[in-house]
Design a protein around this motif. Structure first.
Motif, PDB file in Angstrom:
ATOM      1  N   ALA A   1     -83.634 -15.737 -61.518  1.00  0.00           N
ATOM      2  CA  ALA A   1     -83.195 -16.478 -60.283  1.00  0.00           C
ATOM      3  C   ALA A   1     -84.352 -17.263 -59.707  1.00  0.00           C
ATOM      4  O   ALA A   1     -85.466 -16.674 -59.760  1.00  0.00           O
ATOM      5  CB  ALA A   1     -82.724 -15.727 -59.493  1.00  0.00           C
ATOM      6  N   ASP A   2     -84.256 -18.575 -59.175  1.00  0.00           N
ATOM      7  CA  ASP A   2     -85.457 -19.204 -58.911  1.00  0.00           C
ATOM      8  C   ASP A   2     -86.085 -18.405 -57.433  1.00  0.00           C
ATOM      9  O   ASP A   2     -87.075 -18.769 -57.094  1.00  0.00           O
ATOM     10  CB  ASP A   2     -85.122 -20.619 -58.476  1.00  0.00           C
ATOM     11  CG  ASP A   2     -84.767 -21.474 -59.424  1.00  0.00           C
ATOM     12  OD1 ASP A   2     -85.094 -21.126 -60.710  1.00  0.00           O
ATOM     13  OD2 ASP A   2     -84.181 -22.590 -59.269  1.00  0.00           O
ATOM     14  N   MET A   3     -85.302 -17.661 -56.940  1.00  0.00           N
ATOM     15  CA  MET A   3     -85.521 -17.153 -55.728  1.00  0.00           C
ATOM     16  C   MET A   3     -86.366 -15.551 -55.922  1.00  0.00           C
ATOM     17  O   MET A   3     -86.631 -14.890 -55.144  1.00  0.00           O
ATOM     18  CB  MET A   3     -84.234 -16.537 -54.714  1.00  0.00           C
ATOM     19  CG  MET A   3     -83.495 -15.515 -55.385  1.00  0.00           C
ATOM     20  SD  MET A   3     -81.668 -15.702 -54.795  1.00  0.00           S
ATOM     21  CE  MET A   3     -81.959 -15.551 -53.110  1.00  0.00           C
ATOM     22  N   ASN A   4     -86.464 -15.319 -57.233  1.00  0.00           N
ATOM     23  CA  ASN A   4     -87.187 -13.997 -57.696  1.00  0.00           C
ATOM     24  C   ASN A   4     -88.580 -14.292 -57.566  1.00  0.00           C
ATOM     25  O   ASN A   4     -89.038 -13.989 -58.947  1.00  0.00           O
ATOM     26  CB  ASN A   4     -86.618 -13.603 -59.083  1.00  0.00           C
ATOM     27  CG  ASN A   4     -86.713 -11.996 -59.036  1.00  0.00           C
ATOM     28  OD1 ASN A   4     -87.577 -11.566 -58.510  1.00  0.00           O
ATOM     29  ND2 ASN A   4     -85.850 -11.368 -59.911  1.00  0.00           N
ATOM     30  N   ALA A   5     -89.375 -14.443 -56.535  1.00  0.00           N
ATOM     31  CA  ALA A   5     -90.874 -14.387 -56.657  1.00  0.00           C
ATOM     32  C   ALA A   5     -91.605 -13.635 -57.402  1.00  0.00           C
ATOM     33  O   ALA A   5     -92.301 -13.939 -58.142  1.00  0.00           O
ATOM     34  CB  ALA A   5     -91.111 -14.505 -55.082  1.00  0.00           C
TER      35      ALA A   5
ATOM     36  N   GLU B   1     -79.188 -20.484 -58.029  1.00  0.00           N
ATOM     37  CA  GLU B   1     -79.886 -21.265 -59.040  1.00  0.00           C
ATOM     38  C   GLU B   1     -80.975 -20.720 -59.734  1.00  0.00           C
ATOM     39  O   GLU B   1     -81.810 -19.724 -59.297  1.00  0.00           O
ATOM     40  CB  GLU B   1     -80.577 -22.686 -58.365  1.00  0.00           C
ATOM     41  CG  GLU B   1     -79.902 -23.747 -58.606  1.00  0.00           C
ATOM     42  CD  GLU B   1     -80.640 -25.306 -58.183  1.00  0.00           C
ATOM     43  OE1 GLU B   1     -80.567 -25.294 -56.809  1.00  0.00           O
ATOM     44  OE2 GLU B   1     -81.384 -25.843 -58.758  1.00  0.00           O
ATOM     45  N   GLY B   2     -81.062 -20.717 -61.104  1.00  0.00           N
ATOM     46  CA  GLY B   2     -82.030 -20.109 -62.019  1.00  0.00           C
ATOM     47  C   GLY B   2     -82.413 -20.814 -63.205  1.00  0.00           C
ATOM     48  O   GLY B   2     -82.193 -22.060 -63.156  1.00  0.00           O
TER      49      GLY B   2
ATOM     50  N   PRO C   1     -81.708 -10.071 -57.287  1.00  0.00           N
ATOM     51  CA  PRO C   1     -81.316 -10.908 -56.374  1.00  0.00           C
ATOM     52  C   PRO C   1     -80.184 -11.883 -57.154  1.00  0.00           C
ATOM     53  O   PRO C   1     -80.536 -12.298 -58.101  1.00  0.00           O
ATOM     54  CB  PRO C   1     -82.219 -11.942 -55.913  1.00  0.00           C
ATOM     55  CG  PRO C   1     -83.574 -12.091 -56.919  1.00  0.00           C
ATOM     56  CD  PRO C   1     -83.211 -10.528 -57.547  1.00  0.00           C
ATOM     57  N   PHE C   2     -79.007 -11.772 -56.472  1.00  0.00           N
ATOM     58  CA  PHE C   2     -77.640 -12.682 -56.936  1.00  0.00           C
ATOM     59  C   PHE C   2     -77.553 -13.795 -55.905  1.00  0.00           C
ATOM     60  O   PHE C   2     -76.447 -14.214 -55.977  1.00  0.00           O
ATOM     61  CB  PHE C   2     -76.622 -11.756 -56.949  1.00  0.00           C
ATOM     62  CG  PHE C   2     -76.841 -10.990 -58.592  1.00  0.00           C
ATOM     63  CD1 PHE C   2     -76.670 -11.465 -59.657  1.00  0.00           C
ATOM     64  CD2 PHE C   2     -77.321  -9.773 -58.550  1.00  0.00           C
ATOM     65  CE1 PHE C   2     -76.867 -10.832 -61.153  1.00  0.00           C
ATOM     66  CE2 PHE C   2     -77.687  -8.948 -59.583  1.00  0.00           C
ATOM     67  CZ  PHE C   2     -77.241  -9.523 -60.958  1.00  0.00           C
ATOM     68  N   GLY C   3     -78.258 -14.249 -55.253  1.00  0.00           N
ATOM     69  CA  GLY C   3     -78.124 -15.357 -54.247  1.00  0.00           C
ATOM     70  C   GLY C   3     -77.031 -14.997 -53.404  1.00  0.00           C
ATOM     71  O   GLY C   3     -76.861 -14.183 -52.812  1.00  0.00           O
ATOM     72  N   GLU C   4     -76.018 -16.098 -53.152  1.00  0.00           N
ATOM     73  CA  GLU C   4     -74.874 -15.972 -52.276  1.00  0.00           C
ATOM     74  C   GLU C   4     -73.634 -15.450 -53.040  1.00  0.00           C
ATOM     75  O   GLU C   4     -72.519 -15.523 -52.474  1.00  0.00           O
ATOM     76  CB  GLU C   4     -74.746 -17.244 -51.470  1.00  0.00           C
ATOM     77  CG  GLU C   4     -76.051 -17.639 -50.832  1.00  0.00           C
ATOM     78  CD  GLU C   4     -75.513 -18.930 -49.744  1.00  0.00           C
ATOM     79  OE1 GLU C   4     -74.518 -18.916 -49.349  1.00  0.00           O
ATOM     80  OE2 GLU C   4     -76.505 -19.787 -50.014  1.00  0.00           O
ATOM     81  N   PHE C   5     -73.884 -14.670 -54.183  1.00  0.00           N
ATOM     82  CA  PHE C   5     -72.685 -14.106 -54.822  1.00  0.00           C
ATOM     83  C   PHE C   5     -72.126 -13.148 -54.401  1.00  0.00           C
ATOM     84  O   PHE C   5     -73.361 -12.176 -53.861  1.00  0.00           O
ATOM     85  CB  PHE C   5     -73.102 -13.928 -56.292  1.00  0.00           C
ATOM     86  CG  PHE C   5     -72.819 -15.117 -57.271  1.00  0.00           C
ATOM     87  CD1 PHE C   5     -71.577 -15.746 -57.210  1.00  0.00           C
ATOM     88  CD2 PHE C   5     -73.639 -15.387 -58.273  1.00  0.00           C
ATOM     89  CE1 PHE C   5     -71.227 -16.755 -58.262  1.00  0.00           C
ATOM     90  CE2 PHE C   5     -73.400 -16.269 -59.065  1.00  0.00           C
ATOM     91  CZ  PHE C   5     -72.213 -17.036 -59.071  1.00  0.00           C
TER      92      PHE C   5
ATOM     93  N   LYS D   1     -77.278 -23.326 -62.862  1.00  0.00           N
ATOM     94  CA  LYS D   1     -76.558 -23.353 -61.481  1.00  0.00           C
ATOM     95  C   LYS D   1     -75.240 -22.600 -61.346  1.00  0.00           C
ATOM     96  O   LYS D   1     -74.578 -22.678 -62.472  1.00  0.00           O
ATOM     97  CB  LYS D   1     -76.243 -24.748 -60.834  1.00  0.00           C
ATOM     98  CG  LYS D   1     -77.549 -25.578 -60.768  1.00  0.00           C
ATOM     99  CD  LYS D   1     -77.214 -26.829 -60.116  1.00  0.00           C
ATOM    100  CE  LYS D   1     -78.517 -27.752 -60.118  1.00  0.00           C
ATOM    101  NZ  LYS D   1     -78.333 -28.873 -59.391  1.00  0.00           N
ATOM    102  N   CYS D   2     -74.947 -21.749 -60.385  1.00  0.00           N
ATOM    103  CA  CYS D   2     -74.013 -20.880 -60.484  1.00  0.00           C
ATOM    104  C   CYS D   2     -73.128 -21.194 -59.032  1.00  0.00           C
ATOM    105  O   CYS D   2     -73.837 -21.403 -58.210  1.00  0.00           O
ATOM    106  CB  CYS D   2     -74.201 -19.250 -60.460  1.00  0.00           C
ATOM    107  SG  CYS D   2     -75.065 -19.000 -61.793  1.00  0.00           S
ATOM    108  N   TYR D   3     -71.883 -21.455 -59.240  1.00  0.00           N
ATOM    109  CA  TYR D   3     -70.980 -21.856 -58.116  1.00  0.00           C
ATOM    110  C   TYR D   3     -69.878 -20.765 -57.663  1.00  0.00           C
ATOM    111  O   TYR D   3     -69.637 -20.232 -58.735  1.00  0.00           O
ATOM    112  CB  TYR D   3     -70.345 -23.092 -58.516  1.00  0.00           C
ATOM    113  CG  TYR D   3     -71.250 -24.270 -58.593  1.00  0.00           C
ATOM    114  CD1 TYR D   3     -71.515 -25.010 -57.493  1.00  0.00           C
ATOM    115  CD2 TYR D   3     -71.819 -24.613 -59.794  1.00  0.00           C
ATOM    116  CE1 TYR D   3     -72.387 -25.959 -57.842  1.00  0.00           C
ATOM    117  CE2 TYR D   3     -72.641 -25.701 -60.103  1.00  0.00           C
ATOM    118  CZ  TYR D   3     -72.966 -26.356 -59.041  1.00  0.00           C
ATOM    119  OH  TYR D   3     -74.016 -27.554 -59.122  1.00  0.00           O
ATOM    120  N   THR D   4     -69.440 -20.903 -56.522  1.00  0.00           N
ATOM    121  CA  THR D   4     -68.516 -19.930 -56.352  1.00  0.00           C
ATOM    122  C   THR D   4     -67.469 -20.701 -55.433  1.00  0.00           C
ATOM    123  O   THR D   4     -67.920 -21.460 -54.599  1.00  0.00           O
ATOM    124  CB  THR D   4     -68.961 -18.701 -55.360  1.00  0.00           C
ATOM    125  OG1 THR D   4     -67.948 -17.978 -55.092  1.00  0.00           O
ATOM    126  CG2 THR D   4     -69.545 -19.114 -54.217  1.00  0.00           C
TER     127      THR D   4
END
Ligand SMILES: CC(C)(COP(=O)(O)OP(=O)(O)OC[C@H]1O[C@@H](n2cnc3c(N)ncnc32)[C@H](O)[C@@H]1OP(=O)(O)O)[C@@H](O)C(=O)NCCC(=O)NCCS
Length: 349
Positions: free
Chosen positions: A313-317, A152-153, A212-216, A335-338
């Motif tokens: 990305a929302d996780m990129n503090a 998510e970003g 960071p690319f999350g769970e991709f 939002k990105c989906y896989t």
């Protein structure tokens, strides 16, 4: 609503088809960016026509049988062996399906998705479908298929009128002090100089891989002198200026970079692209210095712009910590989906 599926091959399409496609794209654009100027059609065409080695782009359109207007689009991206990241990323195909709001129903999306699956089947190495988007109806479509939310970003904007120039000046000052004390050099270019292109491409790859690319299940493809020059050529063809600012340490290593894009055809904004600092050089104020120097560069070169745009990305503090202080505000959520290709086929059968 009855509709037919047609191919959009930009270099072969006649003017009538292109104009209907732009009509469609502009309706979607207005829905997403209601107050922004439209992308001029000549620029849009140039953007459709550029290609990148190692990428196959397939576009299909849903055209209303009654009115002839375009109501939906599939954009499919598959990589081939010439892509520098083929080994790492060949399993992934990107699928984007966008339907106009007033025609949104599952059947058009599903037909376009089936078209995508038919195409993908020719590439037996593809095992995953990935998709990102800003529209709630698109998120719902992927969620309905059982796709996993991988990242998510946000698209963020910093309006020039909101910039705290005192803080920017402070970050610059701190940067200059660090530069003097630790012998860090700042350099800038539009076309990467031939003598550093190999080194710069390696650094760029390294820094891209820190994002960071999350769970991709995705590793940014290696940037090489060839891909760098190809990107420069493509920006030139589409009329974009691509400016880079980077730092070099006393030991000779390039430690950080930031880059922006600007087009005279879209003079209201600058796109802030990658910013990054290698792990071992972090926490010394380089990130803030690079961003602050780039702000001053933007003010000097593009004084007429209204805002700077960036995606995170929302996780990129660490990046968000810098951007928030600069005054960037969330404009859109992405939002990105896989989803595994097998599961996708099962869902549709
Ligand atoms: C973002 C990045 C460029 C920052 O580089 P840097 O040189 O360490 O940056 P600075 O030292 O100037 O500043 C980092 C700030 O973030 C803050 N920060 C770091 N980690 C943080 C966290 N987990 N939460 C909140 N703030 C954090 C630091 O406190 C520091 O602020 P301060 O100096 O005022 O205390 C670096 O982390 C990076 O390269 N990340 C990977 C690439 C990337 O994801 N880029 C963005 C995508 S385009």
């Amino acid at each position: 609503m009855s509709f037919e599926i047609i191919d959009l091959i930009p270099k072969e399409a006649d003017e009538e088809l292109l104009e209907s496609y732009f009509d469609y794209a502009e309706i979607l654009f207005r829905e997403t960016y209601p107050t922004d100027p439209l992308v001029p059609r000549d620029l849009h065409l140039k953007l459709l026509l550029v290609s990148k080695t190692g990428e196959i782009k397939i576009r299909k359109l849903a055209r209303s049988s009654e009115t002839g207007e375009i109501i939906g689009r599939l954009y499919l991206l598959i990589i081939t062996e010439e892509n520098t990241g083929f080994k790492e990323n060949k399993h992934s195909a990107e699928i984007y399906i966008s339907i106009l709001k007033e025609h949104n129903n599952e059947s058009i999306s599903q037909v376009l998705l089936k078209e995508a699956i038919q195409e993908i089947k020719q590439y037996e190495y593809v095992t995953t479908a990935d998709s990102c988007g800003y529209m709630e109806r698109e998120w719902k479509f992927w969620e309905g298929l059982g796709a996993k939310l991988a990242l998510e970003g946000a698209q963020n904007r910093l309006y020039m009128k909101d910039i705290d120039w005192r803080m920017i000046e402070e970050w610059r000052q701190q940067g200059h002090e660090l530069a003097e004390k630790e012998h860090v050099d700042l350099f800038t270019f539009e076309k990467c100089p031939e003598e550093i292109i190999k080194e710069y491409s390696t650094t760029y790859t390294e820094i891209m891989r820190l994002v960071p690319f999350g769970e991709f299940d995705y590793i940014p493809e290696p940037t090489t002198p060839f891909t760098s020059r190809e990107a420069e050529d493509n920006f030139k063809k589409t009329g974009y200026e691509w400016h880079t600012l980077a730092t070099r340490e006393k030991n000779g290593e390039i430690s950080g970079l930031t880059e922006i894009l600007y087009s005279k055809s879209r003079p209201h904004k600058v796109d802030q692209d990658l910013t990054g600092v290698k792990d071992e050089y972090r926490g010394r104020g380089l990130g803030k210095w690079l961003k602050a120097e780039m702000m001053v560069f933007i003010k000097q070169h593009f004084p007429e712009i209204e805002f700077i745009f960036t995606g995170n990305a929302d996780m990129n503090a660490p990046m968000i910590s810098i951007n928030d202080r600069m005054g960037f505000k969330r404009f859109l959520t992405e939002k990105c989906y896989t989803i595994k290709f097998e599961k996708l086929e099962e869902q549709l059968s």
